[in-house]
Write a protein that holds these residues in place. Structure first.
Motif, mmCIF file in Angstrom:
data_model
loop_
_atom_site.group_PDB
_atom_site.id
_atom_site.type_symbol
_atom_site.label_atom_id
_atom_site.label_comp_id
_atom_site.label_asym_id
_atom_site.label_seq_id
_atom_site.Cartn_x
_atom_site.Cartn_y
_atom_site.Cartn_z
ATOM 1 N N VAL A 139 0.864 -1.184 0.000
ATOM 2 C CA VAL A 139 0.000 0.000 0.000
ATOM 3 C C VAL A 139 0.900 1.233 0.000
ATOM 4 C CG1 VAL A 139 -1.801 1.284 1.199
ATOM 5 C CG2 VAL A 139 -1.844 -1.220 1.203
ATOM 6 N N VAL A 140 0.862 1.959 -1.104
ATOM 7 C CA VAL A 140 1.774 3.097 -1.261
ATOM 8 C C VAL A 140 1.120 4.429 -0.935
ATOM 9 C CG1 VAL A 140 3.191 1.890 -2.964
ATOM 10 C CG2 VAL A 140 1.234 3.276 -3.737
ATOM 11 N N ALA A 141 -0.223 4.497 -0.999
ATOM 12 C CA ALA A 141 -0.901 5.760 -0.770
ATOM 13 C C ALA A 141 -2.315 5.498 -0.278
ATOM 14 C CB ALA A 141 -0.941 6.600 -2.051
ATOM 15 N N ALA A 142 -2.823 6.436 0.503
ATOM 16 C CA ALA A 142 -4.190 6.343 1.003
ATOM 17 C C ALA A 142 -4.729 7.744 1.237
ATOM 18 C CB ALA A 142 -4.243 5.542 2.305
ATOM 19 N N SER A 143 -6.028 7.893 1.102
ATOM 20 C CA SER A 143 -6.669 9.149 1.475
ATOM 21 C C SER A 143 -7.260 8.987 2.864
ATOM 22 C CB SER A 143 -7.761 9.531 0.465
ATOM 23 O OG SER A 143 -8.827 8.603 0.508
ATOM 24 N N ALA A 144 -7.128 10.026 3.671
ATOM 25 C CA ALA A 144 -7.632 9.993 5.043
ATOM 26 C C ALA A 144 -7.876 11.426 5.480
ATOM 27 C CB ALA A 144 -6.631 9.306 5.970
ATOM 28 N N GLY A 182 3.057 2.190 5.767
ATOM 29 C CA GLY A 182 3.930 2.642 4.688
ATOM 30 C C GLY A 182 3.259 3.548 3.689
ATOM 31 N N ALA A 183 1.974 3.857 3.910
ATOM 32 C CA ALA A 183 1.227 4.621 2.921
ATOM 33 C C ALA A 183 1.409 6.125 3.108
ATOM 34 C CB ALA A 183 -0.253 4.275 3.011
ATOM 35 N N GLU A 184 1.578 6.823 1.999
ATOM 36 C CA GLU A 184 1.604 8.278 2.012
ATOM 37 C C GLU A 184 0.163 8.785 1.976
ATOM 38 O OE1 GLU A 184 3.669 12.006 -0.437
ATOM 39 O OE2 GLU A 184 3.802 9.932 -1.194
ATOM 40 N N ILE A 185 -0.172 9.741 2.830
ATOM 41 C CA ILE A 185 -1.528 10.282 2.864
ATOM 42 C C ILE A 185 -1.653 11.363 1.797
ATOM 43 C CG2 ILE A 185 -3.291 11.376 4.286
ATOM 44 C CD1 ILE A 185 -2.484 8.510 5.100
ATOM 45 N N LEU A 186 -2.525 11.110 0.817
ATOM 46 C CA LEU A 186 -2.675 11.979 -0.333
ATOM 47 C C LEU A 186 -4.148 12.232 -0.621
ATOM 48 C CD1 LEU A 186 -0.120 10.222 -2.742
ATOM 49 C CD2 LEU A 186 0.281 12.291 -1.389
ATOM 50 N N ALA A 187 -4.422 13.195 -1.478
ATOM 51 C CA ALA A 187 -5.779 13.417 -1.966
ATOM 52 C C ALA A 187 -6.166 12.264 -2.893
ATOM 53 C CB ALA A 187 -5.866 14.741 -2.711
ATOM 54 N N PRO A 188 -7.466 11.934 -3.009
ATOM 55 C CA PRO A 188 -7.876 10.793 -3.829
ATOM 56 C C PRO A 188 -7.320 10.770 -5.253
ATOM 57 C CG PRO A 188 -9.706 11.485 -2.476
ATOM 58 C CD PRO A 188 -8.607 12.498 -2.249
ATOM 59 N N PRO A 189 -7.283 11.888 -5.998
ATOM 60 C CA PRO A 189 -6.712 11.804 -7.355
ATOM 61 C C PRO A 189 -5.239 11.384 -7.346
ATOM 62 C CG PRO A 189 -8.012 13.803 -7.121
ATOM 63 C CD PRO A 189 -7.864 13.229 -5.747
ATOM 64 N N ASP A 190 -4.501 11.821 -6.344
ATOM 65 C CA ASP A 190 -3.087 11.454 -6.262
ATOM 66 C C ASP A 190 -2.926 9.992 -5.836
ATOM 67 O OD1 ASP A 190 -2.225 14.035 -6.977
ATOM 68 O OD2 ASP A 190 -2.503 14.719 -4.909
ATOM 69 N N VAL A 191 -3.836 9.528 -4.999
ATOM 70 C CA VAL A 191 -3.828 8.100 -4.638
ATOM 71 C C VAL A 191 -4.050 7.262 -5.886
ATOM 72 C CG1 VAL A 191 -5.007 6.290 -3.324
ATOM 73 C CG2 VAL A 191 -4.625 8.526 -2.284
ATOM 74 N N ALA A 192 -5.035 7.639 -6.692
ATOM 75 C CA ALA A 192 -5.330 6.890 -7.916
ATOM 76 C C ALA A 192 -4.136 6.898 -8.870
ATOM 77 C CB ALA A 192 -6.561 7.480 -8.604
#
Length: 299
Positions: free
Chosen positions: A41-46, A61-71
């Protein structure tokens, strides 16, 4: 089928970069299950503090990003948002051809992800048959459960492979049957919670200090018997046609808010008891009269 499933499993076996939208009770735990299966899991929105805490706990290990950046960062995009939000989200996020898009709604099939499929993604509905409370045991409960899988052939096989990788059992559900499938699970799982808590309230109201302890052996045995033996597990006054006891129950429950629920469930229990031969028609007459009379009185 075995050859197709084996071939499909090669794609998840390549270890995918996973993005999670969002890190709620379901998304964070399914993301953790994918990590346990060997994916990353590299990215997640929260957005909320609770979601950020879940992401830190389950998806460290996930970077917290906005949904478009997660996608944009994901090979496998896991969408775990409320059902009514999935369609708009699917239409708003960037798509990379060849991506795998998965949502976890039990009630919706893969069609809700059509914008991503039209843009070149593989899309699959992959819903765990489990309740999520936000507690640590949620992840352990995924072991051995069923996952409802819906999608076109290639995507469905990939979804089945993911379910197997997470230690589960894939169950194919047609697109048109997802709502009925989900309704059955809600009818069983969510309503059991309501029934147990309503019963606990009644016991508490008459002075039982610990109704949960009192009910636990009875309710656990009833659930186990129902799952093992079906209608043969029916016991109690309705299955015996004991109209007098049911009438006293309805009288005692009058004004509590659950009398009508009791009546409806007693009627349905009587129907199942009759259909299965547990209750004779002659024994049911008085019972059904009591239940019908209570309905007329309520009007």
């Amino acid at each position: 089928m075995d050859q197709q499933r084996s071939g499909a499993s090669q794609r998840p076996a390549s270890r995918l970069a996973v993005g999670v939208v969002s890190a709620g009770r379901v998304g964070s735990v399914v993301g953790a299950a994918l990590t346990r299966a060997g994916h990353r899991v590299v990215a997640a929105s929260a957005v909320s503090d609770a979601s950020r805490e879940r992401a830190a706990r389950h998806l460290p290990g996930a970077e917290i990003l906005a949904p478009p950046d997660v996608a944009a960062a994901a090979d496998l995009l896991l969408i775990a948002v409320p059902d009514d939000a999935i369609a708009a989200l699917a239409a708003s996020l960037p798509v990379r051809p060849g991506q795998l898009w998965v949502h976890t709604s039990g009630a919706l099939g893969a069609e809700v992800l059509r914008p991503a499929r039209d843009a070149g993604a593989l899309t699959v509905a992959l819903a765990p048959a489990m309740t999520f409370t936000g507690r640590d045991e949620d992840l352990q409960r995924l072991e051995g459960i069923s996952w409802a899988v819906t999608g076109e052939a290639e995507a469905r096989f990939v979804g089945e492979a993911l379910a197997l990788e997470m230690g589960g059992e894939p169950e194919h559900v047609d697109e048109a049957d997802r709502a009925r499938y989900h309704a059955a699970l809600v009818y069983a799982a969510n309503h059991v919670t309501t029934l147990v808590n309503d019963a606990a309230d009644q016991l508490r109201a008459i002075g039982v200090a610990n109704p949960e302890r009192l009910m636990s052996p009875l309710v656990s045995a009833s659930l186990d018997n129902a799952l093992r033996h079906g209608d043969a597990a029916l016991t109690g006054p309705v299955s015996r046609g004991d109209a007098g006891t049911v009438a006293r129950h309805l009288e005692a429950l009058a004004g509590t808010g659950i009398a009508e629920t009791y009546r409806v469930l007693a009627r349905r229990t009587a129907e199942r008891a009759l259909e299965s031969g547990r209750l004779k028609s002659s024994d049911a007459e008085g019972l059904l009269e009591v239940l019908a009379r209570s309905t007329e009185e309520d009007r």
